[in-house]
Design a protein around this motif. Sequence first.
Motif, PDB file in Angstrom:
ATOM      1  N   GLY A  95       0.825  -1.205   0.000  1.00 29.63           N
ATOM      2  CA  GLY A  95       0.000   0.000   0.000  1.00 29.63           C
ATOM      3  C   GLY A  95       0.854   1.248   0.000  1.00 29.63           C
ATOM      4  N   SER A  96       0.179   2.372   0.010  1.00 21.15           N
ATOM      5  CA  SER A  96       0.883   3.651  -0.025  1.00 21.15           C
ATOM      6  C   SER A  96       1.470   3.975   1.341  1.00 21.15           C
ATOM      7  CB  SER A  96      -0.092   4.758  -0.428  1.00 21.15           C
ATOM      8  OG  SER A  96       0.519   6.006  -0.190  1.00 21.15           O
ATOM      9  N   CYS A  97       2.669   4.532   1.335  1.00 23.96           N
ATOM     10  CA  CYS A  97       3.287   4.933   2.609  1.00 23.96           C
ATOM     11  C   CYS A  97       2.422   5.981   3.307  1.00 23.96           C
ATOM     12  CB  CYS A  97       4.697   5.437   2.379  1.00 23.96           C
ATOM     13  SG  CYS A  97       4.774   6.849   1.276  1.00 23.96           S
ATOM     14  N   LEU A  98       1.628   6.728   2.536  1.00 23.50           N
ATOM     15  CA  LEU A  98       0.771   7.746   3.156  1.00 23.50           C
ATOM     16  C   LEU A  98      -0.378   7.101   3.944  1.00 23.50           C
ATOM     17  CD1 LEU A  98       0.733  10.218   0.147  1.00 23.50           C
ATOM     18  CD2 LEU A  98       1.704  10.715   2.397  1.00 23.50           C
ATOM     19  N   THR A 114      15.278   4.333   2.563  1.00 25.34           N
ATOM     20  CA  THR A 114      14.226   4.518   1.572  1.00 25.34           C
ATOM     21  C   THR A 114      14.716   5.156   0.274  1.00 25.34           C
ATOM     22  OG1 THR A 114      12.098   5.588   1.123  1.00 25.34           O
ATOM     23  CG2 THR A 114      13.487   6.673   2.718  1.00 25.34           C
ATOM     24  N   SER A 115      14.083   4.743  -0.795  1.00 27.89           N
ATOM     25  CA  SER A 115      14.319   5.336  -2.112  1.00 27.89           C
ATOM     26  C   SER A 115      12.944   5.771  -2.621  1.00 27.89           C
ATOM     27  CB  SER A 115      14.926   4.269  -3.026  1.00 27.89           C
ATOM     28  OG  SER A 115      14.935   4.701  -4.343  1.00 27.89           O
ATOM     29  N   PRO A 116      12.484   6.944  -2.171  1.00 25.71           N
ATOM     30  CA  PRO A 116      11.134   7.364  -2.566  1.00 25.71           C
ATOM     31  C   PRO A 116      11.145   7.786  -4.032  1.00 25.71           C
ATOM     32  CG  PRO A 116      12.235   9.160  -1.439  1.00 25.71           C
ATOM     33  CD  PRO A 116      13.188   8.001  -1.403  1.00 25.71           C
ATOM     34  N   PRO A 117       9.973   8.040  -4.623  1.00 29.76           N
ATOM     35  CA  PRO A 117       9.973   8.585  -5.980  1.00 29.76           C
ATOM     36  C   PRO A 117      10.744   9.893  -5.986  1.00 29.76           C
ATOM     37  CG  PRO A 117       7.760   7.993  -5.277  1.00 29.76           C
ATOM     38  CD  PRO A 117       8.627   7.874  -4.074  1.00 29.76           C
ATOM     39  N   TYR A 118      11.359  10.201  -7.111  1.00 29.73           N
ATOM     40  CA  TYR A 118      11.983  11.511  -7.278  1.00 29.73           C
ATOM     41  C   TYR A 118      10.939  12.411  -7.930  1.00 29.73           C
ATOM     42  CZ  TYR A 118      16.147   8.490  -7.072  1.00 29.73           C
ATOM     43  OH  TYR A 118      17.084   7.557  -6.724  1.00 29.73           O
ATOM     44  N   ASP A 123       6.371   7.983 -14.199  1.00 37.90           N
ATOM     45  CA  ASP A 123       5.101   7.375 -13.831  1.00 37.90           C
ATOM     46  C   ASP A 123       5.346   5.877 -13.666  1.00 37.90           C
ATOM     47  OD1 ASP A 123       2.650   6.242 -13.654  1.00 37.90           O
ATOM     48  OD2 ASP A 123       1.772   7.287 -15.370  1.00 37.90           O
ATOM     49  N   TYR A 124       5.421   5.458 -12.402  1.00 38.90           N
ATOM     50  CA  TYR A 124       5.769   4.061 -12.134  1.00 38.90           C
ATOM     51  C   TYR A 124       4.702   3.085 -12.621  1.00 38.90           C
ATOM     52  CZ  TYR A 124       9.702   5.846  -9.594  1.00 38.90           C
ATOM     53  OH  TYR A 124      10.861   6.491  -9.285  1.00 38.90           O
ATOM     54  N   THR A 125       3.474   3.579 -12.787  1.00 39.52           N
ATOM     55  CA  THR A 125       2.448   2.658 -13.298  1.00 39.52           C
ATOM     56  C   THR A 125       2.713   2.354 -14.782  1.00 39.52           C
ATOM     57  OG1 THR A 125       0.902   4.442 -13.814  1.00 39.52           O
ATOM     58  CG2 THR A 125       0.645   3.369 -11.678  1.00 39.52           C
ATOM     59  N   MET A 149      -0.050   7.162  -5.409  1.00 35.54           N
ATOM     60  CA  MET A 149       1.402   7.273  -5.282  1.00 35.54           C
ATOM     61  C   MET A 149       1.806   8.686  -4.878  1.00 35.54           C
ATOM     62  SD  MET A 149       2.835   5.106  -8.394  1.00 35.54           S
ATOM     63  CE  MET A 149       3.256   3.427  -8.090  1.00 35.54           C
ATOM     64  N   VAL A 150       3.027   8.798  -4.358  1.00 36.73           N
ATOM     65  CA  VAL A 150       3.561  10.131  -4.072  1.00 36.73           C
ATOM     66  C   VAL A 150       3.568  10.893  -5.396  1.00 36.73           C
ATOM     67  CG1 VAL A 150       5.649  11.375  -3.416  1.00 36.73           C
ATOM     68  CG2 VAL A 150       4.951   9.350  -2.116  1.00 36.73           C
ATOM     69  N   SER A 151       3.068  12.115  -5.404  1.00 29.35           N
ATOM     70  CA  SER A 151       2.934  12.879  -6.652  1.00 29.35           C
ATOM     71  C   SER A 151       4.287  13.069  -7.322  1.00 29.35           C
ATOM     72  CB  SER A 151       2.356  14.271  -6.361  1.00 29.35           C
ATOM     73  OG  SER A 151       1.003  14.151  -6.011  1.00 29.35           O
TER      74      SER A 151
HETATM   75  C1  LIG Z   1      12.873   5.620  -6.936  1.00 29.13           C
HETATM   76  S1  LIG Z   1      11.791   4.203  -6.964  1.00 29.13           S
HETATM   77  C2  LIG Z   1      12.629   3.121  -5.882  1.00 29.13           C
HETATM   78  C3  LIG Z   1      12.616   1.730  -6.360  1.00 29.13           C
HETATM   79  C4  LIG Z   1      13.204   0.724  -5.381  1.00 29.13           C
HETATM   80  N1  LIG Z   1      14.501   1.132  -4.927  1.00 29.13           N
HETATM   81  C5  LIG Z   1      13.276  -0.624  -6.072  1.00 29.13           C
HETATM   82  O1  LIG Z   1      14.381  -1.063  -6.367  1.00 29.13           O
HETATM   83  O2  LIG Z   1      12.225  -1.183  -6.317  1.00 29.13           O
HETATM   84  C6  LIG Z   1      10.423   4.772  -6.026  1.00 29.13           C
HETATM   85  C7  LIG Z   1       9.404   3.699  -5.710  1.00 29.13           C
HETATM   86  O3  LIG Z   1       8.423   4.272  -4.836  1.00 29.13           O
HETATM   87  C8  LIG Z   1       7.166   3.691  -5.137  1.00 29.13           C
HETATM   88  N2  LIG Z   1       6.088   4.578  -4.605  1.00 29.13           N
HETATM   89  C9  LIG Z   1       5.516   5.651  -5.189  1.00 29.13           C
HETATM   90  N3  LIG Z   1       4.574   6.185  -4.387  1.00 29.13           N
HETATM   91  C10 LIG Z   1       4.536   5.431  -3.259  1.00 29.13           C
HETATM   92  C11 LIG Z   1       3.743   5.469  -2.075  1.00 29.13           C
HETATM   93  N4  LIG Z   1       2.817   6.411  -1.877  1.00 29.13           N
HETATM   94  N5  LIG Z   1       3.977   4.526  -1.150  1.00 29.13           N
HETATM   95  C12 LIG Z   1       4.931   3.589  -1.321  1.00 29.13           C
HETATM   96  N6  LIG Z   1       5.696   3.494  -2.427  1.00 29.13           N
HETATM   97  C13 LIG Z   1       5.509   4.410  -3.389  1.00 29.13           C
HETATM   98  C14 LIG Z   1       7.188   3.566  -6.658  1.00 29.13           C
HETATM   99  O4  LIG Z   1       6.293   2.594  -7.106  1.00 29.13           O
HETATM  100  C15 LIG Z   1       8.641   3.168  -6.916  1.00 29.13           C
HETATM  101  O5  LIG Z   1       8.759   1.774  -6.950  1.00 29.13           O
END
Ligand SMILES: C[S@@+](CC[C@H](N)C(=O)[O-])C[C@H]1O[C@@H](n2cnc3c(N)ncnc32)[C@H](O)[C@@H]1O
Length: 297
Positions: A95-98, A114-118, A123-125, A149-151
């Motif tokens: 689920g979403s971290c939010l 953590t490696s959040p979206p940049y 668009d990860y989808t 997802m995080v915007s």
């Molecule tokens: C920069 S990528 C990091 C990928 C990760 N290091 C990997 O190897 O799978 C950011 C990831 O954050 C995920 N993401 C985006 N919004 C999120 C949310 N609200 N909660 C959790 N994950 C989220 C994306 O799907 C993406 O896989």
Amino acid sequence: MQQEPRIADLLTFALLCVLESVSYTRKDGQYLRWDHRSGRRQGKIPFDKGKILPFDDAVVAKLEEMISDLRSDGVPGDLFAPPPVARGPIRLHAGSCLEILPELCSRTFDCIITSPPYCNRYDYTRTYALELAYLGVSEEQLVKLRQEMVSCTVENREKDLLRMRREWKTALAVANEHPLLRMILAYLESEREQGRLNNNGIPRMVRGYFYEMACVIQECARVLRDGAPVVMVNDNVRYAGVSISVDIILSEFAESLGFELDAILILPSGKGNSSQQMGLHGRAPLRKCVYVWKKRK
Ligand SMILES: C[S@@+](CC[C@H](N)C(=O)[O-])C[C@H]1O[C@@H](n2cnc3c(N)ncnc32)[C@H](O)[C@@H]1O
């Protein structure tokens, strides 16, 4: 797969690993590009991803790689052997971290990596369209997932963060009062009004990104024990000629939300901005960093 579930999991994992190599697609930054053999519409220069492996070859090679990894030094011969040292339970939260972070207890974690979206319009989808299709995610679920997802895409609509969690009033005030972020948002908005952005959703995306990340940082501070670190990797970005110091802004948010800044480690290969931005505004290296923050005691 009428197998033992653990073996079925390994086979599924191998399959997910080779999905792209057996497909007509290649992950390419923001997109999943179609190879010319797919029969899909191509740009001016048709894309050739090189050899497309037959499924059997690809999955057998991947399984052999997994076996060789497991046989290397330090890995127990029996994959399912009990660990030599006691390990904590592993729980994966889907689920979403939010949504998930607010459900976790305060002061219970020793570290967050953590490696959040940049904030880079990925668009990860789309990037993970193959994996999502394999998992049976429908078009409708895809749209919902993108919004949760995080915007970080111009398609994200604004989230009602205060309605999601009243306590985020603090984080939202920190974002709202950040002088550099205010300047960047005002500049992007004026560029939008003058029709100078290549997409009008950019100011909303940048705003959403920072406001949501402020809430995530507030939650990280809440769930960590005193002195515990957050280690985050992230890239700076550039829009309409302006470099956005994501590293400085998020680290200042962190300092206002209960962390001490330990380090911003700059990764060696600074990369430029997108070719479109480079053409318009010249080359400016953008920092890619690892931030280390410690929960203030
Ligand atoms: C920069 S990528 C990091 C990928 C990760 N290091 C990997 O190897 O799978 C950011 C990831 O954050 C995920 N993401 C985006 N919004 C999120 C949310 N609200 N909660 C959790 N994950 C989220 C994306 O799907 C993406 O896989």
